[in-house]
Design a protein around this motif. Structure first.
Motif, PDB file in Angstrom:
ATOM      1  N   THR A 174      -0.923  -8.684   3.448  1.00 22.10           N
ATOM      2  CA  THR A 174       0.090  -7.806   2.868  1.00 22.10           C
ATOM      3  C   THR A 174      -0.021  -7.750   1.344  1.00 22.10           C
ATOM      4  O   THR A 174       0.297  -6.733   0.723  1.00 22.10           O
ATOM      5  CB  THR A 174       1.510  -8.254   3.248  1.00 22.10           C
ATOM      6  OG1 THR A 174       1.722  -9.602   2.800  1.00 22.10           O
ATOM      7  CG2 THR A 174       1.723  -8.192   4.749  1.00 22.10           C
ATOM      8  N   ALA A 175      -0.481  -8.851   0.748  1.00 12.83           N
ATOM      9  CA  ALA A 175      -0.599  -8.884  -0.712  1.00 12.83           C
ATOM     10  C   ALA A 175      -1.684  -7.932  -1.215  1.00 12.83           C
ATOM     11  O   ALA A 175      -1.667  -7.538  -2.384  1.00 12.83           O
ATOM     12  CB  ALA A 175      -0.912 -10.301  -1.181  1.00 12.83           C
ATOM     13  N   THR A 176      -2.617  -7.555  -0.354  1.00 13.47           N
ATOM     14  CA  THR A 176      -3.699  -6.665  -0.799  1.00 13.47           C
ATOM     15  C   THR A 176      -3.330  -5.194  -0.730  1.00 13.47           C
ATOM     16  O   THR A 176      -4.056  -4.345  -1.233  1.00 13.47           O
ATOM     17  CB  THR A 176      -4.966  -6.882   0.050  1.00 13.47           C
ATOM     18  OG1 THR A 176      -4.697  -6.496   1.407  1.00 13.47           O
ATOM     19  CG2 THR A 176      -5.408  -8.338   0.022  1.00 13.47           C
ATOM     20  N   ILE A 177      -2.201  -4.892  -0.076  1.00 13.03           N
ATOM     21  CA  ILE A 177      -1.793  -3.492   0.026  1.00 13.03           C
ATOM     22  C   ILE A 177      -1.134  -3.065  -1.282  1.00 13.03           C
ATOM     23  O   ILE A 177      -0.185  -3.685  -1.735  1.00 13.03           O
ATOM     24  CB  ILE A 177      -0.809  -3.277   1.192  1.00 13.03           C
ATOM     25  CG1 ILE A 177      -1.445  -3.689   2.506  1.00 13.03           C
ATOM     26  CG2 ILE A 177      -0.369  -1.835   1.261  1.00 13.03           C
ATOM     27  CD1 ILE A 177      -0.527  -3.545   3.697  1.00 13.03           C
ATOM     28  N   ALA A 178      -1.617  -2.006  -1.878  1.00 12.50           N
ATOM     29  CA  ALA A 178      -1.042  -1.503  -3.126  1.00 12.50           C
ATOM     30  C   ALA A 178      -0.710  -0.027  -2.955  1.00 12.50           C
ATOM     31  O   ALA A 178      -1.580   0.784  -2.684  1.00 12.50           O
ATOM     32  CB  ALA A 178      -2.018  -1.683  -4.282  1.00 12.50           C
ATOM     33  N   ALA A 179       0.562   0.318  -3.097  1.00 12.14           N
ATOM     34  CA  ALA A 179       1.030   1.713  -3.027  1.00 12.14           C
ATOM     35  C   ALA A 179       0.601   2.414  -1.745  1.00 12.14           C
ATOM     36  O   ALA A 179       0.356   3.606  -1.721  1.00 12.14           O
ATOM     37  CB  ALA A 179       0.532   2.497  -4.238  1.00 12.14           C
TER      38      ALA A 179
ATOM     39  N   ALA B  92       7.055 -10.139 -12.705  1.00 19.28           N
ATOM     40  CA  ALA B  92       5.710 -10.344 -12.167  1.00 19.28           C
ATOM     41  C   ALA B  92       5.079  -9.009 -11.804  1.00 19.28           C
ATOM     42  O   ALA B  92       3.895  -8.761 -12.072  1.00 19.28           O
ATOM     43  CB  ALA B  92       5.767 -11.256 -10.938  1.00 19.28           C
ATOM     44  N   ASP B  93       5.876  -8.128 -11.201  1.00 13.40           N
ATOM     45  CA  ASP B  93       5.385  -6.803 -10.842  1.00 13.40           C
ATOM     46  C   ASP B  93       5.058  -5.983 -12.089  1.00 13.40           C
ATOM     47  O   ASP B  93       4.008  -5.344 -12.177  1.00 13.40           O
ATOM     48  CB  ASP B  93       6.444  -6.094  -9.991  1.00 13.40           C
ATOM     49  CG  ASP B  93       5.904  -4.841  -9.319  1.00 13.40           C
ATOM     50  OD1 ASP B  93       4.734  -4.836  -8.916  1.00 13.40           O
ATOM     51  OD2 ASP B  93       6.668  -3.859  -9.201  1.00 13.40           O
TER      52      ASP B  93
ATOM     53  N   PHE C 136       1.641 -10.475  -6.301  1.00 18.31           N
ATOM     54  CA  PHE C 136       2.089 -11.373  -5.242  1.00 18.31           C
ATOM     55  C   PHE C 136       2.058 -12.835  -5.690  1.00 18.31           C
ATOM     56  O   PHE C 136       3.010 -13.586  -5.466  1.00 18.31           O
ATOM     57  CB  PHE C 136       1.191 -11.168  -4.025  1.00 18.31           C
ATOM     58  CG  PHE C 136       1.637 -11.865  -2.782  1.00 18.31           C
ATOM     59  CD1 PHE C 136       2.614 -11.330  -1.970  1.00 18.31           C
ATOM     60  CD2 PHE C 136       1.059 -13.079  -2.408  1.00 18.31           C
ATOM     61  CE1 PHE C 136       3.020 -11.971  -0.810  1.00 18.31           C
ATOM     62  CE2 PHE C 136       1.456 -13.732  -1.256  1.00 18.31           C
ATOM     63  CZ  PHE C 136       2.440 -13.175  -0.452  1.00 18.31           C
ATOM     64  N   ILE C 137       0.973 -13.247  -6.329  1.00 21.04           N
ATOM     65  CA  ILE C 137       0.857 -14.633  -6.789  1.00 21.04           C
ATOM     66  C   ILE C 137       1.928 -14.918  -7.832  1.00 21.04           C
ATOM     67  O   ILE C 137       2.573 -15.974  -7.812  1.00 21.04           O
ATOM     68  CB  ILE C 137      -0.547 -14.893  -7.365  1.00 21.04           C
ATOM     69  CG1 ILE C 137      -1.608 -14.718  -6.284  1.00 21.04           C
ATOM     70  CG2 ILE C 137      -0.631 -16.305  -7.961  1.00 21.04           C
ATOM     71  CD1 ILE C 137      -3.030 -14.816  -6.802  1.00 21.04           C
TER      72      ILE C 137
ATOM     73  N   ALA D 254      10.726   1.503  -1.466  1.00 18.88           N
ATOM     74  CA  ALA D 254      10.939   0.346  -0.607  1.00 18.88           C
ATOM     75  C   ALA D 254       9.793  -0.648  -0.761  1.00 18.88           C
ATOM     76  O   ALA D 254      10.003  -1.863  -0.841  1.00 18.88           O
ATOM     77  CB  ALA D 254      11.059   0.791   0.858  1.00 18.88           C
ATOM     78  N   PHE D 255       8.582  -0.110  -0.844  1.00 20.10           N
ATOM     79  CA  PHE D 255       7.399  -0.953  -0.962  1.00 20.10           C
ATOM     80  C   PHE D 255       7.396  -1.709  -2.288  1.00 20.10           C
ATOM     81  O   PHE D 255       7.013  -2.879  -2.348  1.00 20.10           O
ATOM     82  CB  PHE D 255       6.152  -0.075  -0.859  1.00 20.10           C
ATOM     83  CG  PHE D 255       4.931  -0.801  -0.401  1.00 20.10           C
ATOM     84  CD1 PHE D 255       4.647  -0.918   0.941  1.00 20.10           C
ATOM     85  CD2 PHE D 255       4.071  -1.369  -1.312  1.00 20.10           C
ATOM     86  CE1 PHE D 255       3.519  -1.590   1.377  1.00 20.10           C
ATOM     87  CE2 PHE D 255       2.942  -2.041  -0.898  1.00 20.10           C
ATOM     88  CZ  PHE D 255       2.668  -2.156   0.460  1.00 20.10           C
ATOM     89  N   SER D 256       7.838  -1.049  -3.356  1.00 21.42           N
ATOM     90  CA  SER D 256       7.816  -1.676  -4.680  1.00 21.42           C
ATOM     91  C   SER D 256       8.788  -2.836  -4.793  1.00 21.42           C
ATOM     92  O   SER D 256       8.670  -3.664  -5.703  1.00 21.42           O
ATOM     93  CB  SER D 256       8.139  -0.627  -5.751  1.00 21.42           C
ATOM     94  OG  SER D 256       9.494  -0.208  -5.665  1.00 21.42           O
ATOM     95  N   LEU D 257       9.780  -2.887  -3.893  1.00 27.26           N
ATOM     96  CA  LEU D 257      10.763  -3.964  -3.938  1.00 27.26           C
ATOM     97  C   LEU D 257      10.255  -5.258  -3.308  1.00 27.26           C
ATOM     98  O   LEU D 257      10.910  -6.288  -3.414  1.00 27.26           O
ATOM     99  CB  LEU D 257      12.046  -3.520  -3.221  1.00 27.26           C
ATOM    100  CG  LEU D 257      12.852  -2.411  -3.913  1.00 27.26           C
ATOM    101  CD1 LEU D 257      13.982  -1.956  -3.016  1.00 27.26           C
ATOM    102  CD2 LEU D 257      13.381  -2.891  -5.253  1.00 27.26           C
ATOM    103  N   MET D 258       9.076  -5.206  -2.661  1.00 29.69           N
ATOM    104  CA  MET D 258       8.624  -6.391  -1.931  1.00 29.69           C
ATOM    105  C   MET D 258       8.408  -7.582  -2.851  1.00 29.69           C
ATOM    106  O   MET D 258       8.708  -8.724  -2.491  1.00 29.69           O
ATOM    107  CB  MET D 258       7.355  -6.089  -1.133  1.00 29.69           C
ATOM    108  CG  MET D 258       6.070  -6.102  -1.904  1.00 29.69           C
ATOM    109  SD  MET D 258       4.655  -6.084  -0.775  1.00 29.69           S
ATOM    110  CE  MET D 258       3.343  -6.510  -1.917  1.00 29.69           C
ATOM    111  N   VAL D 259       7.892  -7.362  -4.063  1.00 31.73           N
ATOM    112  CA  VAL D 259       7.599  -8.474  -4.968  1.00 31.73           C
ATOM    113  C   VAL D 259       8.888  -9.117  -5.483  1.00 31.73           C
ATOM    114  O   VAL D 259       9.041 -10.340  -5.406  1.00 31.73           O
ATOM    115  CB  VAL D 259       6.690  -8.013  -6.125  1.00 31.73           C
ATOM    116  CG1 VAL D 259       6.546  -9.106  -7.171  1.00 31.73           C
ATOM    117  CG2 VAL D 259       5.310  -7.638  -5.583  1.00 31.73           C
TER     118      VAL D 259
END
Length: 459
Positions: free
Chosen positions: A316-321, A206-207, A213-214, A174-179
């Protein structure tokens, strides 16, 4: 008179429902009937029906995200931000009832798009539409990852098939789909459904390329405007018009998106992303404290508005996995403090608040603990020049202390209620202490700045 309205804010939590309530109360006072559809975090509620549309005299769209206006053909439609609906609902209602029906929907859509192209608010709307769709993925993914760690330990991912690993893997997916979701819905906001395919593909690239995020922000904008450009300049015979949305636009725009991301943007944006990550990871001492202060100011300044949302998106952009990060910790702590500080002020300085404000303060405890910064808005609207500096001071102190103590957070929402899940927060005691100190600072500053009121409750 009968009015229909739609309210929608980027997070779909507080402003959406506050705007709806303000419009309902104003309509009742003015003697009009209104039905307000809220497009919140749980989806559309109180949905406008065909019968409502047949009876409607006017339409109000109070939204900071993209709202489909096609069903309002032929009706007078006015658009405003959710904050306008909260602050001055009566003016919006009167403006809507005095508006003229739209004779040609296509001309009106073209006019709106032209205005948005020239307006910064239009770009902000596109970005916030993407963010509003992204947030549920980030929240669900982050919390499920944390729960996975809670059930399966820090090495949960090694125990494939275990209960904890299943929860962890689901959250990670679910988290990986955010980008891709962020990019896809930015493109959707710009060019409607034809923008979804190139937007999602651009976000996925991009992911994959490490642009993060950018890269997703840029991919969404490029995809959306590419589709808009193709729609404008590719003209097919009427007999082939049906191929545009299902073949021509998706194929061409996705091809362009792939070439741009891989050959042009991917590498440079990855370098920027890596440099930013390295800078954030190396923040220590005074640099970290300064960033915490800035984030605190941003979270409190407009209480859920664009500046607040910019700081939240940065966090939120700084959260990774699902790994805890200090930026997200500072952002959430600073967003928790304003309603808590105001609630505390109504307790320690009752003579400086009206009876209605003291009642609002009781709700402020729950809103603050739930990380709903918008709980401070009623106080700020009534006395902005004293309330806003007070909450900014408390949030800045909290942000600085959170960074100074090395606190870190693995989830992007949930407030105090998620802090006791194992592995969600680093340095829990100092994190709670940072929030408590900021709350006290806000309450004390406001108690000093405010003057006693006549209809206050006795101490």
């Amino acid at each position: 008179m009968k009015i229909v309205a739609v309210t929608s804010c980027p997070t779909g939590i507080a402003h959406t429902y506050m705007a709806a309530e303000a419009l309902q109360m104003a309509a009742k006072e003015l003697g009009h009937e209104i039905r307000v559809e809220t497009q919140g975090s749980v989806g559309a509620e109180n949905v406008i029906t065909e019968e409502d549309l047949r009876q409607a005299d006017a339409v109000i769209i109070a939204a900071d995200t993209n709202v489909d206006k096609s069903r309002f053909t032929g009706l007078p439609v006015i658009e405003a931000s959710v904050s306008e609906a909260i602050k001055d609902p009566k003016t919006l209602i009167n403006k809507a009832l005095n508006a003229k029906p739209k004779a040609d929907l296509m001309q009106e859509v073209s006019r709106i798009k032209a205005e948005e192209k020239e307006s910064r608010k239009g770009l902000y709307k596109h970005l916030m539409t993407g963010v509003s769709y992204m947030i549920p993925f980030v929240v669900a993914g982050g919390i499920l990852i944390a729960l996975g760690f809670a059930f399966g330990g820090i090495y949960v991912y090694e125990n494939v098939g275990s209960f904890g690993e299943i929860i962890f893997s689901t959250g990670k997916l679910a988290f990986s789909l955010m980008v891709p979701v962020l990019a896809g819905y930015i493109a959707y906001s710009i060019s409607d459904r034809p923008g979804l395919v190139p937007g999602f593909v651009g976000g996925a690239l991009a992911d994959k390329l490490g642009a993060g995020f950018i890269g997703a922000l840029l991919a969404g904008l490029i995809a959306g405007y590419t589709v808009a450009f193709l729609k404008k300049y590719i003209k097919l015979p009427k007999s082939m018009q049906g191929l545009m949305p299902v073949l021509v636009l998706p194929v061409l725009s996705t091809l362009i998106m792939g070439l741009v991301m891989v050959l042009v943007l991917g590498g440079p944006v990855k370098s920027i992303n890596d440099a930013m990550s390295a800078w954030l990871n190396n923040l220590q001492g005074s640099s970290a404290v300064l960033l915490g202060i800035v984030l605190g100011y941003m979270m409190a300044f407009d209480m859920g508005g664009p500046i607040n949302k910019a700081a939240y998106a940065f966090g939120t952009a700084t959260i990774a996995a699902g790994q805890p990060t200090p930026i997200m910790a500072a952002v959430m702590a600073a967003g928790i403090v304003p309603p808590l500080g105001l609630a505390l002020a109504t307790v320690i300085a009752k003579d400086k608040f009206t009876a209605a404000e003291i009642e609002a303060g009781k709700a402020g405890w729950v809103l603050g603990l739930s990380f709903i910064t918008e709980g401070a808005i009623p106080f700020a609207a009534a006395d902005p020049f004293r309330v806003i500096p007070s909450i900014m001071a408390g949030s800045a102190v909290t942000g600085a202390l959170s960074m100074l103590f090395g606190c870190a957070l693995a989830v992007p929402h949930g407030g105090i209620w998620v802090l006791f899940i194992p592995n969600v927060v680093t340095n829990l005691f100092f994190y709670i202490l940072s929030i408590a100190i900021g709350t006290v600072v806000t309450a004390l500053v406001l108690s000093i700045l405010k003057k006693p009121v006549e209809n206050s409750l006795p101490l």
